[in-house]
Design a protein around this motif. Structure first.
Motif, mmCIF file in Angstrom:
data_model
loop_
_atom_site.group_PDB
_atom_site.id
_atom_site.type_symbol
_atom_site.label_atom_id
_atom_site.label_comp_id
_atom_site.label_asym_id
_atom_site.label_seq_id
_atom_site.Cartn_x
_atom_site.Cartn_y
_atom_site.Cartn_z
ATOM 1 N N SER A 1 50.547 30.592 36.653
ATOM 2 C CA SER A 1 50.737 31.689 37.597
ATOM 3 C C SER A 1 49.409 32.368 37.907
ATOM 4 C CB SER A 1 51.728 32.709 37.028
ATOM 5 O OG SER A 1 51.981 33.740 37.967
ATOM 6 N N LEU A 2 48.617 32.617 36.884
ATOM 7 C CA LEU A 2 47.313 33.254 37.082
ATOM 8 C C LEU A 2 46.363 32.359 37.867
ATOM 9 C CD1 LEU A 2 46.930 34.845 33.560
ATOM 10 C CD2 LEU A 2 46.938 36.100 35.719
ATOM 11 N N ALA A 3 46.437 31.056 37.639
ATOM 12 C CA ALA A 3 45.584 30.126 38.381
ATOM 13 C C ALA A 3 45.908 30.190 39.867
ATOM 14 C CB ALA A 3 45.765 28.708 37.857
ATOM 15 N N ASP A 4 47.202 30.285 40.196
ATOM 16 C CA ASP A 4 47.596 30.382 41.601
ATOM 17 C C ASP A 4 47.236 31.739 42.191
ATOM 18 O OD1 ASP A 4 48.504 27.818 41.543
ATOM 19 O OD2 ASP A 4 50.625 28.299 41.771
ATOM 20 N N ILE A 5 47.380 32.797 41.415
ATOM 21 C CA ILE A 5 46.972 34.126 41.884
ATOM 22 C C ILE A 5 45.482 34.129 42.194
ATOM 23 C CG2 ILE A 5 46.579 36.518 41.144
ATOM 24 C CD1 ILE A 5 49.286 36.393 39.721
ATOM 25 N N GLN A 6 44.718 33.453 41.360
ATOM 26 C CA GLN A 6 43.278 33.354 41.611
ATOM 27 C C GLN A 6 43.008 32.707 42.975
ATOM 28 O OE1 GLN A 6 41.185 30.522 39.248
ATOM 29 N NE2 GLN A 6 39.166 31.278 39.783
ATOM 30 N N GLN A 7 43.758 31.647 43.295
ATOM 31 C CA GLN A 7 43.572 30.972 44.578
ATOM 32 C C GLN A 7 43.940 31.888 45.741
ATOM 33 O OE1 GLN A 7 42.159 28.000 45.109
ATOM 34 N NE2 GLN A 7 41.791 27.871 42.895
ATOM 35 N N VAL A 8 44.958 32.704 45.565
ATOM 36 C CA VAL A 8 45.332 33.669 46.595
ATOM 37 C C VAL A 8 44.190 34.661 46.828
ATOM 38 C CG1 VAL A 8 46.901 35.549 47.224
ATOM 39 C CG2 VAL A 8 47.806 33.502 46.106
ATOM 40 N N LEU A 9 43.664 35.215 45.738
ATOM 41 C CA LEU A 9 42.652 36.262 45.858
ATOM 42 C C LEU A 9 41.307 35.726 46.328
ATOM 43 C CD1 LEU A 9 43.554 38.374 42.702
ATOM 44 C CD2 LEU A 9 44.104 38.854 45.096
ATOM 45 N N ILE A 10 41.032 34.452 46.078
ATOM 46 C CA ILE A 10 39.822 33.840 46.638
ATOM 47 C C ILE A 10 39.897 33.842 48.159
ATOM 48 C CG2 ILE A 10 38.646 31.615 46.969
ATOM 49 C CD1 ILE A 10 39.185 31.037 44.004
ATOM 50 N N ARG A 11 41.091 33.548 48.666
ATOM 51 C CA ARG A 11 41.289 33.441 50.111
ATOM 52 C C ARG A 11 41.557 34.793 50.774
ATOM 53 N NH1 ARG A 11 42.577 29.035 47.458
ATOM 54 N NH2 ARG A 11 42.296 26.982 48.419
ATOM 55 N N GLU A 12 42.192 35.713 50.039
ATOM 56 C CA GLU A 12 42.490 37.047 50.571
ATOM 57 C C GLU A 12 42.413 38.077 49.448
ATOM 58 O OE1 GLU A 12 42.401 39.809 52.105
ATOM 59 O OE2 GLU A 12 43.303 38.855 53.866
ATOM 60 N N PRO A 13 41.207 38.629 49.214
ATOM 61 C CA PRO A 13 41.024 39.596 48.120
ATOM 62 C C PRO A 13 41.866 40.859 48.271
ATOM 63 C CG PRO A 13 38.901 38.791 48.933
ATOM 64 C CD PRO A 13 39.949 38.339 49.914
ATOM 65 N N ARG A 14 42.383 41.091 49.470
ATOM 66 C CA ARG A 14 43.187 42.293 49.711
ATOM 67 C C ARG A 14 44.680 42.042 49.515
ATOM 68 N NH1 ARG A 14 40.865 43.128 55.710
ATOM 69 N NH2 ARG A 14 41.652 40.990 55.706
ATOM 70 N N HIS A 15 45.049 40.908 48.987
ATOM 71 C CA HIS A 15 46.474 40.584 48.839
ATOM 72 C C HIS A 15 47.071 41.480 47.754
ATOM 73 C CE1 HIS A 15 50.211 38.445 48.496
ATOM 74 N NE2 HIS A 15 49.854 37.581 49.441
ATOM 75 N N PHE A 16 47.659 42.583 48.183
ATOM 76 C CA PHE A 16 48.157 43.583 47.233
ATOM 77 C C PHE A 16 49.307 43.049 46.389
ATOM 78 C CE2 PHE A 16 49.613 44.462 51.600
ATOM 79 C CZ PHE A 16 50.979 44.218 51.480
ATOM 80 N N GLY A 17 50.058 42.090 46.907
ATOM 81 C CA GLY A 17 51.121 41.488 46.107
ATOM 82 C C GLY A 17 50.565 40.711 44.932
ATOM 83 N N ALA A 18 49.518 39.928 45.198
ATOM 84 C CA ALA A 18 48.887 39.152 44.132
ATOM 85 C C ALA A 18 48.190 40.064 43.127
ATOM 86 C CB ALA A 18 47.889 38.155 44.732
ATOM 87 N N LEU A 19 47.547 41.123 43.611
ATOM 88 C CA LEU A 19 46.879 42.063 42.708
ATOM 89 C C LEU A 19 47.886 42.773 41.805
ATOM 90 C CD1 LEU A 19 44.282 43.576 45.203
ATOM 91 C CD2 LEU A 19 43.727 42.276 43.132
ATOM 92 N N ALA A 20 49.012 43.179 42.387
ATOM 93 C CA ALA A 20 50.052 43.824 41.584
ATOM 94 C C ALA A 20 50.631 42.836 40.583
ATOM 95 C CB ALA A 20 51.155 44.368 42.486
ATOM 96 N N GLY A 21 50.809 41.587 41.016
ATOM 97 C CA GLY A 21 51.299 40.558 40.111
ATOM 98 C C GLY A 21 50.338 40.294 38.970
ATOM 99 N N LEU A 22 49.046 40.309 39.270
ATOM 100 C CA LEU A 22 48.030 40.147 38.235
ATOM 101 C C LEU A 22 48.157 41.266 37.199
ATOM 102 C CD1 LEU A 22 45.466 38.798 37.127
ATOM 103 C CD2 LEU A 22 44.146 40.158 38.757
ATOM 104 N N GLY A 23 48.365 42.483 37.691
ATOM 105 C CA GLY A 23 48.548 43.612 36.778
ATOM 106 C C GLY A 23 49.770 43.445 35.895
ATOM 107 N N MET A 24 50.854 42.942 36.475
ATOM 108 C CA MET A 24 52.081 42.737 35.703
ATOM 109 C C MET A 24 51.871 41.731 34.577
ATOM 110 S SD MET A 24 54.734 42.662 38.929
ATOM 111 C CE MET A 24 56.110 42.000 37.965
ATOM 112 N N ILE A 25 51.160 40.642 34.892
ATOM 113 C CA ILE A 25 50.923 39.623 33.863
ATOM 114 C C ILE A 25 50.004 40.169 32.778
ATOM 115 C CG2 ILE A 25 49.914 37.361 33.397
ATOM 116 C CD1 ILE A 25 50.843 36.486 36.165
ATOM 117 N N MET A 26 48.950 40.865 33.174
ATOM 118 C CA MET A 26 48.052 41.449 32.185
ATOM 119 C C MET A 26 48.796 42.405 31.263
ATOM 120 S SD MET A 26 44.945 40.267 32.543
ATOM 121 C CE MET A 26 45.944 38.786 32.559
ATOM 122 N N GLN A 27 49.718 43.153 31.840
ATOM 123 C CA GLN A 27 50.500 44.101 31.044
ATOM 124 C C GLN A 27 51.393 43.353 30.058
ATOM 125 O OE1 GLN A 27 52.456 46.935 33.559
ATOM 126 N NE2 GLN A 27 52.740 48.412 31.912
#
Length: 210
Positions: free
Chosen positions: A143-169
């Motif tokens: 999941s994190l590997a795919d989130i990384q690919q999202v953020l490489i292409r769109e650093p402003r993807h707030f859904g992916a950023l929020a998802g990253l926070g959820m996983i870190m938590q």
């Protein structure tokens, strides 16, 4: 009660997190907050939008939105643009993947998204949807590997950023969860539940103001 990852999975997770600059302080998984968990994703109903609509303008409007209703309208337009694809084949595969998810055939949906990503690796929502499915399976490394690919292409993807926070938590890295949530809110100040998470984590990570 928290349970530890097997060693191989822990090392894999640490590697993936390290590639996005977010190596975990402790590779622990806590109990999921809900049975039907998923990363933030597009609302079910989206407006029709012009593919050439300027995302920079919409992100500016999102930050400046005077109220929740206005923000949701702008947010929906951003999601609609993200979900558009010039490939009819990719659109068909995405629709079939959604049908598979609705039928709880997650592995089938993942294979369909694999095909979309192979066909259109620049299509960020295929990566984002697959990240969600891996997350639902507790496969945080993928999941994190795919989130990384999202953020490489769109650093402003707030859904992916929020998802990253959820996983870190969930893996117990509250400091980096807070960092991801703050980045998500910097892009979209109107995200649901995220401000409460930021407030709670700020008190835990940085302490209360004296």
């Amino acid at each position: 009660m928290a349970v530890r990852f097997p060693l191989a999975r822990t090392l894999c997770l640490a590697f993936v997190l390290g590639t996005v600059g977010l190596a975990p302080a402790a590779a622990q998984q806590v109990e999921p907050p809900a049975k039907q968990k998923k990363l933030p994703e597009a609302p079910p109903k989206l407006p029709k939008v012009d593919r050439t609509k300027n995302l920079d303008f919409l992100f500016g409007a999102l930050k400046a939105a005077p109220d929740e209703v206005s923000a949701k309208h702008v947010e929906a337009r951003i999601w609609a643009i993200w979900l558009q694809t010039p490939s009819d084949t990719a659109a068909l595969l995405m629709a079939r993947a959604k049908t598979a998810v609705d039928a709880k055939k997650i592995e089938v949906a993942i294979k369909l998204l694999d095909s979309v990503i192979k066909l259109r690796p620049d299509y960020i929502e295929a990566w984002n949807r697959r990240a969600t499915l891996y997350y639902m399976q507790n496969d945080y490394g993928r999941s994190l590997a795919d989130i990384q690919q999202v953020l490489i292409r769109e650093p402003r993807h707030f859904g992916a950023l929020a998802g990253l926070g959820m996983i870190m938590q969930e893996v117990g890295d509250e400091k980096r969860a807070l960092e991801a949530y703050r980045k998500a809110l910097a892009v979209n100040p109107h995200l649901e539940k995220i401000p409460d998470q930021v407030k709670s984590l700020t008190e835990k990570v940085e302490g209360r103001d004296i």
